[in-house]
Design a protein around this motif. Structure first.
Motif, short mmCIF file in Angstrom:
data_model
loop_
_atom_site.label_atom_id
_atom_site.label_comp_id
_atom_site.label_asym_id
_atom_site.label_seq_id
_atom_site.Cartn_x
_atom_site.Cartn_y
_atom_site.Cartn_z
N SER A 39 0.81 -1.21 0.00
CA SER A 39 0.00 0.00 0.00
C SER A 39 0.85 1.27 0.00
O SER A 39 0.33 2.37 -0.16
CB SER A 39 -0.92 0.02 1.24
N ARG A 41 3.06 4.47 -0.70
CA ARG A 41 3.28 5.38 -1.81
C ARG A 41 4.71 5.23 -2.33
O ARG A 41 5.64 5.02 -1.56
CB ARG A 41 3.07 6.83 -1.37
N ASP A 106 -5.11 8.02 1.29
CA ASP A 106 -5.36 7.68 -0.11
C ASP A 106 -6.74 7.06 -0.30
O ASP A 106 -7.44 7.34 -1.27
CB ASP A 106 -4.28 6.73 -0.62
N ALA A 297 -6.87 -3.25 -5.21
CA ALA A 297 -5.64 -2.78 -5.84
C ALA A 297 -4.45 -3.68 -5.55
O ALA A 297 -3.41 -3.54 -6.18
CB ALA A 297 -5.32 -1.36 -5.40
N PRO A 300 -0.42 -1.56 -4.83
CA PRO A 300 -0.20 -0.38 -5.68
C PRO A 300 1.26 0.00 -5.84
O PRO A 300 1.66 0.52 -6.87
CB PRO A 300 -0.98 0.71 -4.96
N ARG A 306 -3.94 2.49 -7.84
CA ARG A 306 -4.69 2.30 -6.62
C ARG A 306 -6.12 1.90 -6.93
O ARG A 306 -6.48 1.57 -8.07
CB ARG A 306 -4.60 3.56 -5.76
#
Length: 358
Positions: A39, A41, A106, A297, A300, A306
């Motif tokens: 998950s 970023r 997010d 997702a 991601p 996502r």
């Protein structure tokens, strides 16, 4: 390929999220298939790697998202190696809390009301004082992130099918200890071609007795036989992926009849080589069969998109109209472990979304 800056939670969604129909960001939904490290970023991965002096390969730094395939075990090994490298940047309690907070942010930006995030504590325990201490940290981070964003967050503890089934029993007992205290399910992940599903049945029995949902991965790399074994041996109420059940009409009918939710992750299906293109993912076949579907997702960080991007693909590539997209959102809410009163509220909000003018 130039690196993509995904510091914004709108990464990889594009303008299609708000064109050719109602705004998909405003569509209430639940996210039921998201892995903890996956998950993260991409911008956070780079920040933490630099902070902790972790060397990343070009595929995770300058050529992100990586080109992947799991068509054979060598391809899966490369995928797992990249995942392990990404996990290695999580060194401190602050790192874990940052990951959870940003994941929740997010989700909130994409219209998620509820998130069930999956984690195998044994992959982090050595660095964080053991699997119990790490689970305590994740659950507290989830609580704080939920309060910060308004997104409900629950945890699924997952065993690794490449490890011994006795390890899975240890994790099942850990999950059972936290049943009703933030842990809602027990899963089984990693390469479907490894291990024998039946051997993990005792672990899932421990989780079942504690009232936890059975949510193993199956029916992706190994096809319908894997999905059937998850139903028969693990009493699955949701299936991670399950997409290749479409190859067996009788199995598909059973899944629909038993209302087993499939956590369908189109981007990962393509990235890992299960299907050559997004158009080949048999999403419409599932819907036509009456199978409950919750888009997910998956990871991601490695697949580059996502949850909102999965809905955008369903609209743009599969031609789903807003009523069909609303049905997917309802399926995700219904398949979640959220309290009944919240599921009812969110389902009504889906109807409100559908009643708005595009």
């Amino acid at each position: 390929m130039e690196p993509v800056d995904d510091a914004s939670p709108a990464v990889s969604t594009g303008p299609a999220a708000t064109t050719s129909g109602r705004d998909l960001r405003a569509l209430p939904k639940a996210h039921l298939h998201l892995h903890f490290t996956g998950s993260m970023r991409h911008s956070t991965l780079l920040d933490l790697a630099d902070e902790h002096d972790v060397r990343l390969p070009d595929s995770l730094r300058n050529e992100w998202p990586p080109q992947l395939s799991a068509a054979d075990e060598k391809g899966w090994f490369r995928f797992q190696r990249l995942y392990d490298l990404a996990r290695s940047v999580l060194r401190t309690e602050a790192d874990v809390r940052r990951l959870m907070r940003e994941a929740a942010e997010d989700e909130a930006a994409e219209g998620s009301r509820w998130l069930e995030i999956q984690v195998d504590p044994s992959g982090y325990g050595a660095r964080f004082g053991g699997i119990t201490a790490f689970t305590d940290l994740v659950l507290d981070a989830a609580r704080v992130a939920s309060e910060h964003t308004g997104v409900g967050i629950a945890v699924v503890i997952a065993a690794n099918r490449t490890k011994h089934p006795l390890d899975a029993r240890t994790l099942a007992r850990l999950a059972a200890k936290y049943a009703g205290r933030g842990v809602v399910g027990f899963g089984l992940s990693n390469d479907e071609r490894r291990g024998t599903i039946h051997d993990f049945a005792p672990a899932f029995s421990i989780a079942h007795r504690a009232g936890l949902l059975s949510v193993p991965h199956g029916g992706e790399l190994l096809g319908p036989d894997s999905a059937r074994s998850c139903l028969n041996d693990l009493r699955a109420r949701r299936l991670g992926h399950g997409i290749r059940a479409t190859e067996d009409p009788a199995l598909l009918e059973r899944i629909a009849g038993e209302e087993v939710t499939l956590e369908v992750c189109p981007a990962s299906n393509v990235s890992l080589g299960v299907y050559p293109t997004s158009a080949d993912v048999p999403l419409r076949t599932l819907l036509a069969a009456g199978v409950p579907v919750a888009l997910g997702a998956d990871d991601p960080l490695l697949f580059g998109s996502r949850l909102l991007a999965q809905y955008t693909t369903a609209r743009a590539t599969h031609g789903l109209d807003d009523a069909e997209l609303a049905a997917l959102a309802r399926g995700s809410i219904h398949g979640s472990s959220a309290p009944p009163e919240l599921r009812k509220q969110w389902a009504e909000e889906v109807e409100d979304w559908l009643a708005t003018t595009p």
